[in-house]
Scaffold this motif. Structure first.
Motif, PDB file in Angstrom:
ATOM      1  N   LEU A  87       0.814  -1.174  -0.130  1.00 40.49           N
ATOM      2  CA  LEU A  87      -0.112  -0.046  -0.027  1.00 40.49           C
ATOM      3  C   LEU A  87       0.819   1.270  -0.116  1.00 40.49           C
ATOM      4  N   VAL A  88       1.942   1.336   0.830  1.00 42.08           N
ATOM      5  CA  VAL A  88       2.937   2.357   0.909  1.00 42.08           C
ATOM      6  C   VAL A  88       3.681   2.661  -0.495  1.00 42.08           C
ATOM      7  N   ALA A  89       4.025   1.537  -1.008  1.00 38.31           N
ATOM      8  CA  ALA A  89       4.484   1.623  -2.512  1.00 38.31           C
ATOM      9  C   ALA A  89       3.826   2.066  -3.456  1.00 38.31           C
TER      10      ALA A  89
ATOM     11  N   ILE B 146       3.144   5.784  -3.002  1.00 39.28           N
ATOM     12  CA  ILE B 146       4.264   6.722  -3.454  1.00 39.28           C
ATOM     13  C   ILE B 146       4.355   6.629  -4.874  1.00 39.28           C
ATOM     14  N   ASN B 147       4.055   5.600  -5.767  1.00 39.47           N
ATOM     15  CA  ASN B 147       4.229   5.211  -7.123  1.00 39.47           C
ATOM     16  C   ASN B 147       3.063   6.180  -7.716  1.00 39.47           C
ATOM     17  N   ARG B 148       1.905   6.081  -7.118  1.00 36.14           N
ATOM     18  CA  ARG B 148       0.578   6.966  -7.661  1.00 36.14           C
ATOM     19  C   ARG B 148       1.137   8.367  -7.543  1.00 36.14           C
TER      20      ARG B 148
ATOM     21  N   LEU C  44       2.747  13.748  -9.833  1.00 36.47           N
ATOM     22  CA  LEU C  44       3.689  14.912  -9.925  1.00 36.47           C
ATOM     23  C   LEU C  44       4.174  14.786 -10.994  1.00 36.47           C
ATOM     24  N   LYS C  45       4.757  13.917 -11.796  1.00 34.51           N
ATOM     25  CA  LYS C  45       5.359  13.760 -13.186  1.00 34.51           C
ATOM     26  C   LYS C  45       4.300  14.664 -14.023  1.00 34.51           C
ATOM     27  N   GLU C  46       3.047  13.710 -14.005  1.00 35.95           N
ATOM     28  CA  GLU C  46       2.190  14.551 -14.930  1.00 35.95           C
ATOM     29  C   GLU C  46       2.022  16.123 -14.873  1.00 35.95           C
TER      30      GLU C  46
END
Length: 159
Positions: A103-105, A108-110, A115-117
Motif C-alpha cells: 500500500l505504501v509503495a 508513493i508510485n501513484r 507529480l510527473k504529470e
C-alpha cells in the motif's frame, strides 16, 4: 486425552459418571481446569460448564468420591488446546505487513506519477508562456527599432 478446538469455541461442558450402587446421588466430584482455576472445586453435580474460555492450553483434572466420602486417588486428566484467532497467527501478521508495504509503495508510485504529470503540464505552460513572451519581445524590438529609426531620421532631417 487431548481435545483440540478451533478459536471461537469458548464453551466447554464436562459430564462425569461416578459408579455407586448404594447411593449414586451422594457421589461427589472434584475438578479443576488448570490455566483458568487455581484450586480444585467439589460438587455433587455430574457436570461442569466453562464459558468464554480464551485461547491457549489447559489441563482439566477430575476425580470422584464415593457415597462414603472415599476419594479415588487417581486423577483423570484431559489436555484441551483452544486455537488462536487468525489475527494473531504469524501468517496473518506477515500478510498484513506485506499489504501495508504494498500500500505504501502503491501510494508513493501513484503520487510520483501524478507529480510527473503535473510537472509535465507545468513545463508545457512555461514553454507556452515563454513562447508568448518571446513573440511579444520580438514585436517590441521591432517597434523599438521602428521608433528609434524614426527618431534618427527626424534628427537627421532637422540637423
Amino acid at each position: 486425552t487431548i481435545i483440540e478446538l478451533p478459536y471461537n469455541h469458548y464453551d466447554i461442558t464436562f459430564n462425569f459418571i461416578g459408579v455407586e450402587h448404594k447411593n449414586p446421588e451422594k457421589v461427589m466430584y472434584e475438578f479443576k481446569l488448570e490455566g483458568l482455576q487455581d484450586s480444585f472445586k467439589l460438587t455433587n453435580e455430574a457436570h461442569v460448564k466453562y464459558h468464554k474460555i480464551k485461547d491457549g492450553d489447559f489441563w482439566f483434572y477430575f476425580t470422584s468420591y464415593n457415597s462414603e466420602g472415599v476419594k479415588n486417588p487417581e486423577y483423570k486428566r484431559v489436555h484441551i488446546i483452544i486455537g488462536q484467532p487468525f489475527y494473531v497467527k504469524w501468517w496473518f501478521i506477515l500478510l498484513c505487513l506485506a499489504f501495508c508495504i504494498w500500500l505504501v509503495a502503491f501510494i508513493i508510485n501513484r503520487r510520483t506519477k501524478i507529480l510527473k504529470e503535473d510537472n509535465l503540464l507545468l513545463e508545457q505552460k512555461v514553454n507556452e508562456k515563454t513562447a508568448d513572451i518571446t513573440k511579444i519581445n520580438k514585436i517590441l524590438e521591432e517597434k523599438n527599432f521602428d521608433i528609434t529609426s524614426s527618431i534618427d531620421y527626424a534628427k537627421h532631417i532637422l540637423c
